[in-house]
Design a protein around this motif. Structure first.
Motif, PDB file in Angstrom:
ATOM      1  N   SER A   1       0.838  -1.211   0.000  1.00 41.60           N
ATOM      2  CA  SER A   1       0.000   0.000   0.000  1.00 41.60           C
ATOM      3  C   SER A   1       0.867   1.253   0.000  1.00 41.60           C
ATOM      4  CB  SER A   1      -0.917  -0.009   1.227  1.00 41.60           C
ATOM      5  OG  SER A   1      -1.676  -1.199   1.274  1.00 41.60           O
ATOM      6  N   HIS A   2       1.947   1.234   0.741  1.00 44.54           N
ATOM      7  CA  HIS A   2       2.888   2.360   0.807  1.00 44.54           C
ATOM      8  C   HIS A   2       3.451   2.678  -0.582  1.00 44.54           C
ATOM      9  CE1 HIS A   2       6.537   4.563   2.070  1.00 44.54           C
ATOM     10  NE2 HIS A   2       7.260   3.649   1.469  1.00 44.54           N
ATOM     11  N   TRP A   3       3.803   1.656  -1.318  1.00 47.72           N
ATOM     12  CA  TRP A   3       4.388   1.857  -2.652  1.00 47.72           C
ATOM     13  C   TRP A   3       3.342   2.274  -3.679  1.00 47.72           C
ATOM     14  CZ3 TRP A   3       6.956  -3.556  -2.071  1.00 47.72           C
ATOM     15  CH2 TRP A   3       8.146  -3.435  -1.330  1.00 47.72           C
ATOM     16  N   GLN A   4       2.155   1.649  -3.602  1.00 49.51           N
ATOM     17  CA  GLN A   4       1.217   1.732  -4.722  1.00 49.51           C
ATOM     18  C   GLN A   4       0.122   2.766  -4.543  1.00 49.51           C
ATOM     19  OE1 GLN A   4      -0.159  -2.286  -5.419  1.00 49.51           O
ATOM     20  NE2 GLN A   4       1.862  -3.023  -6.035  1.00 49.51           N
ATOM     21  N   VAL A   5       0.075   3.441  -3.378  1.00 47.22           N
ATOM     22  CA  VAL A   5      -0.996   4.403  -3.130  1.00 47.22           C
ATOM     23  C   VAL A   5      -0.977   5.520  -4.172  1.00 47.22           C
ATOM     24  CG1 VAL A   5       0.381   5.781  -1.487  1.00 47.22           C
ATOM     25  CG2 VAL A   5      -2.113   5.781  -1.311  1.00 47.22           C
ATOM     26  N   ALA A   6      -2.189   6.053  -4.494  1.00 48.98           N
ATOM     27  CA  ALA A   6      -2.309   7.125  -5.496  1.00 48.98           C
ATOM     28  C   ALA A   6      -3.390   8.106  -5.060  1.00 48.98           C
ATOM     29  CB  ALA A   6      -2.678   6.518  -6.845  1.00 48.98           C
ATOM     30  N   GLY A   7      -3.293   9.330  -5.565  1.00 47.63           N
ATOM     31  CA  GLY A   7      -4.368  10.301  -5.362  1.00 47.63           C
ATOM     32  C   GLY A   7      -3.993  11.446  -4.454  1.00 47.63           C
ATOM     33  N   PRO A   8      -5.010  12.324  -4.131  1.00 47.01           N
ATOM     34  CA  PRO A   8      -4.736  13.549  -3.376  1.00 47.01           C
ATOM     35  C   PRO A   8      -4.179  13.297  -1.977  1.00 47.01           C
ATOM     36  CG  PRO A   8      -7.053  13.463  -4.097  1.00 47.01           C
ATOM     37  CD  PRO A   8      -6.416  12.167  -4.499  1.00 47.01           C
ATOM     38  N   THR A   9      -4.448  12.120  -1.406  1.00 47.05           N
ATOM     39  CA  THR A   9      -3.934  11.827  -0.052  1.00 47.05           C
ATOM     40  C   THR A   9      -2.644  11.001  -0.118  1.00 47.05           C
ATOM     41  OG1 THR A   9      -5.390   9.891   0.020  1.00 47.05           O
ATOM     42  CG2 THR A   9      -6.194  11.914   1.079  1.00 47.05           C
ATOM     43  N   PHE A  10      -2.016  11.024  -1.277  1.00 47.30           N
ATOM     44  CA  PHE A  10      -0.817  10.197  -1.465  1.00 47.30           C
ATOM     45  C   PHE A  10       0.208  10.410  -0.346  1.00 47.30           C
ATOM     46  CE2 PHE A  10       3.625   9.987  -2.716  1.00 47.30           C
ATOM     47  CZ  PHE A  10       3.739   8.656  -3.092  1.00 47.30           C
TER      48      PHE A  10
ATOM     49  N   ALA B   1       6.784 -18.212   1.085  1.00 47.75           N
ATOM     50  CA  ALA B   1       5.985 -19.289   0.482  1.00 47.75           C
ATOM     51  C   ALA B   1       5.189 -20.033   1.569  1.00 47.75           C
ATOM     52  CB  ALA B   1       6.900 -20.263  -0.257  1.00 47.75           C
ATOM     53  N   ASP B   2       5.815 -20.266   2.720  1.00 46.46           N
ATOM     54  CA  ASP B   2       5.124 -20.949   3.822  1.00 46.46           C
ATOM     55  C   ASP B   2       4.037 -20.047   4.420  1.00 46.46           C
ATOM     56  OD1 ASP B   2       6.795 -23.225   3.593  1.00 46.46           O
ATOM     57  OD2 ASP B   2       8.366 -22.174   4.702  1.00 46.46           O
ATOM     58  N   VAL B   3       4.343 -18.769   4.512  1.00 48.43           N
ATOM     59  CA  VAL B   3       3.376 -17.807   5.036  1.00 48.43           C
ATOM     60  C   VAL B   3       2.156 -17.747   4.108  1.00 48.43           C
ATOM     61  CG1 VAL B   3       2.998 -15.343   5.502  1.00 48.43           C
ATOM     62  CG2 VAL B   3       5.107 -16.457   6.265  1.00 48.43           C
ATOM     63  N   ALA B   4       2.402 -17.715   2.802  1.00 48.69           N
ATOM     64  CA  ALA B   4       1.306 -17.632   1.824  1.00 48.69           C
ATOM     65  C   ALA B   4       0.372 -18.841   1.932  1.00 48.69           C
ATOM     66  CB  ALA B   4       1.874 -17.527   0.416  1.00 48.69           C
ATOM     67  N   GLU B   5       0.939 -20.004   2.236  1.00 50.50           N
ATOM     68  CA  GLU B   5       0.114 -21.215   2.378  1.00 50.50           C
ATOM     69  C   GLU B   5      -0.693 -21.221   3.676  1.00 50.50           C
ATOM     70  OE1 GLU B   5       3.002 -24.423   0.031  1.00 50.50           O
ATOM     71  OE2 GLU B   5       2.761 -24.556   2.204  1.00 50.50           O
ATOM     72  N   THR B   6      -0.273 -20.424   4.641  1.00 54.08           N
ATOM     73  CA  THR B   6      -0.840 -20.503   5.983  1.00 54.08           C
ATOM     74  C   THR B   6      -1.821 -19.380   6.310  1.00 54.08           C
ATOM     75  OG1 THR B   6       1.267 -21.485   6.661  1.00 54.08           O
ATOM     76  CG2 THR B   6      -0.175 -20.730   8.427  1.00 54.08           C
ATOM     77  N   THR B   7      -1.582 -18.200   5.754  1.00 53.67           N
ATOM     78  CA  THR B   7      -2.368 -17.036   6.184  1.00 53.67           C
ATOM     79  C   THR B   7      -3.854 -17.160   5.855  1.00 53.67           C
ATOM     80  OG1 THR B   7      -2.507 -14.633   6.112  1.00 53.67           O
ATOM     81  CG2 THR B   7      -1.962 -15.731   4.053  1.00 53.67           C
ATOM     82  N   GLN B   8      -4.655 -16.531   6.685  1.00 56.90           N
ATOM     83  CA  GLN B   8      -6.109 -16.487   6.464  1.00 56.90           C
ATOM     84  C   GLN B   8      -6.517 -15.215   5.727  1.00 56.90           C
ATOM     85  OE1 GLN B   8      -8.096 -17.826  10.450  1.00 56.90           O
ATOM     86  NE2 GLN B   8      -6.181 -16.804  10.966  1.00 56.90           N
ATOM     87  N   ILE B   9      -5.555 -14.325   5.502  1.00 58.91           N
ATOM     88  CA  ILE B   9      -5.859 -13.047   4.853  1.00 58.91           C
ATOM     89  C   ILE B   9      -5.917 -13.231   3.341  1.00 58.91           C
ATOM     90  CG2 ILE B   9      -4.964 -10.717   4.441  1.00 58.91           C
ATOM     91  CD1 ILE B   9      -3.759 -10.926   7.335  1.00 58.91           C
ATOM     92  N   GLU B  10      -6.981 -12.663   2.742  1.00 57.91           N
ATOM     93  CA  GLU B  10      -7.203 -12.800   1.299  1.00 57.91           C
ATOM     94  C   GLU B  10      -6.036 -12.222   0.501  1.00 57.91           C
ATOM     95  OE1 GLU B  10     -10.706 -10.661   0.139  1.00 57.91           O
ATOM     96  OE2 GLU B  10     -10.303 -10.952  -1.986  1.00 57.91           O
ATOM     97  N   ARG B  11      -5.641 -12.957  -0.529  1.00 54.77           N
ATOM     98  CA  ARG B  11      -4.535 -12.485  -1.368  1.00 54.77           C
ATOM     99  C   ARG B  11      -4.982 -11.290  -2.206  1.00 54.77           C
ATOM    100  NH1 ARG B  11      -0.921 -16.069  -5.648  1.00 54.77           N
ATOM    101  NH2 ARG B  11       0.224 -14.308  -6.511  1.00 54.77           N
ATOM    102  N   PRO B  12      -4.254 -10.175  -2.158  1.00 55.52           N
ATOM    103  CA  PRO B  12      -4.623  -9.018  -2.976  1.00 55.52           C
ATOM    104  C   PRO B  12      -4.121  -9.186  -4.404  1.00 55.52           C
ATOM    105  CG  PRO B  12      -2.689  -8.486  -1.670  1.00 55.52           C
ATOM    106  CD  PRO B  12      -3.047  -9.917  -1.350  1.00 55.52           C
ATOM    107  N   PRO B  13      -4.659  -8.395  -5.352  1.00 55.44           N
ATOM    108  CA  PRO B  13      -4.111  -8.445  -6.713  1.00 55.44           C
ATOM    109  C   PRO B  13      -2.695  -7.878  -6.747  1.00 55.44           C
ATOM    110  CG  PRO B  13      -5.647  -6.626  -6.485  1.00 55.44           C
ATOM    111  CD  PRO B  13      -5.700  -7.376  -5.199  1.00 55.44           C
ATOM    112  N   ARG B  14      -1.933  -8.245  -7.786  1.00 53.35           N
ATOM    113  CA  ARG B  14      -0.583  -7.677  -7.895  1.00 53.35           C
ATOM    114  C   ARG B  14      -0.619  -6.199  -8.243  1.00 53.35           C
ATOM    115  NH1 ARG B  14       3.745 -11.977 -10.397  1.00 53.35           N
ATOM    116  NH2 ARG B  14       3.093 -13.748  -9.125  1.00 53.35           N
ATOM    117  N   GLY B  15      -1.657  -5.806  -8.978  1.00 58.25           N
ATOM    118  CA  GLY B  15      -1.754  -4.429  -9.453  1.00 58.25           C
ATOM    119  C   GLY B  15      -2.207  -3.459  -8.376  1.00 58.25           C
ATOM    120  N   ARG B  16      -2.344  -2.187  -8.777  1.00 58.88           N
ATOM    121  CA  ARG B  16      -2.690  -1.129  -7.832  1.00 58.88           C
ATOM    122  C   ARG B  16      -4.198  -1.042  -7.649  1.00 58.88           C
ATOM    123  NH1 ARG B  16       0.383   4.104 -10.063  1.00 58.88           N
ATOM    124  NH2 ARG B  16       0.146   4.875  -7.937  1.00 58.88           N
ATOM    125  N   GLU B  17      -4.610  -0.661  -6.450  1.00 62.27           N
ATOM    126  CA  GLU B  17      -6.025  -0.455  -6.162  1.00 62.27           C
ATOM    127  C   GLU B  17      -6.210   0.986  -5.700  1.00 62.27           C
ATOM    128  OE1 GLU B  17      -8.150  -4.357  -4.666  1.00 62.27           O
ATOM    129  OE2 GLU B  17      -6.447  -3.933  -3.374  1.00 62.27           O
TER     130      GLU B  17
END
Ligand SMILES: [Fe+2]
Length: 214
Positions: free
Chosen positions: A78-87, A124-140
């Motif tokens: 989020s730090h890298w990809q944030v955009a807009g007036p509150t950047f 890789a182990d964390v990705a298999e274990t976490t309950q948090i939804e995977r975000p897209p690679r692109g910016r939101e």
């Protein structure tokens, strides 16, 4: 000793002597068997906490660790990809929260090791274990970034409270203290700072209609 046994013995002795030879040459590309398997705890530790207790707590802490590492990385994304007036403000805020999550990751991981367990560590182990939804690679856009972060906090806060109570029941006061004083408090505070950015208030022109001003 037969000739065959003797030659095997001599060869092993030569290899051992070679491995012990003092040399300035770095010993590269070494591999070895694990000294402790993931999901286990050391049997004997002078902590006055029985092995089954430490097994249960370290398993739950590893779930919390995987989710906290995921939230940590979500903050950097989020730090890298944030955009807009509150950047600018969000760019800084996301990085501040990232730094705080880094501290939590280290505290949780070291608590697992202290209890005789093995901390989950690699992405890789964390990705298999976490309950948090995977975000897209692109910016939101910002509201989606903030909502995603808040959803991750909610998952962590829920399991954190449950685990803190369980640790207390089992007599693991150190884990309870870490989870309440450090993990819960940090996550609650970060939720507040994020949530206030999702309140829809006028930025420049006051809402005169609501105040009954002509
Ligand atoms: Fe940065």
């Amino acid at each position: 000793m037969s000739k065959c046994v003797r030659s095997t013995y001599d060869q092993a002795r030569l290899e051992y002597q070679h491995s012990q030879k003092i040399s300035a040459q770095p010993r590269l590309h070494q591999r070895a068997a694990e000294i402790q398997a993931y999901g286990t705890v050391n049997h004997l530790l002078p902590l006055e906490l029985e092995e089954p207790v430490r097994l249960e707590i370290t398993a739950q802490l590893n779930q919390l660790l995987a989710d906290t590492m995921t939230l940590r990385d979500l903050y950097k994304k989020s730090h890298w990809q944030v955009a807009g007036p509150t950047f600018y403000q969000l760019h800084l805020l996301f990085d501040k929260h990232f730094d705080e999550q880094v501290e939590l990751v280290d505290s949780i991981a070291e608590r697992i090791q202290l209890l005789g367990g093995v901390s989950i560590a690699m992405a890789a182990d964390v990705a298999e274990t976490t309950q948090i939804e995977r975000p897209p690679r692109g910016r939101e856009e910002v509201p989606a970034q903030l909502s995603r972060l808040l959803d991750a906090h909610q998952i962590i806060i829920r399991q954190n409270r449950r685990l803190a109570r369980r640790a207390s029941e089992l007599g693991d006061d150190g884990t309870n203290d870490l989870l309440v004083s450090q993990v819960l408090r940090t996550n609650e505070l970060q939720v507040w700072f994020l949530s206030e950015h999702l309140v829809n208030v006028p930025l420049v022109v006051a809402d005169n209609a609501r105040a009954g001003v002509a």
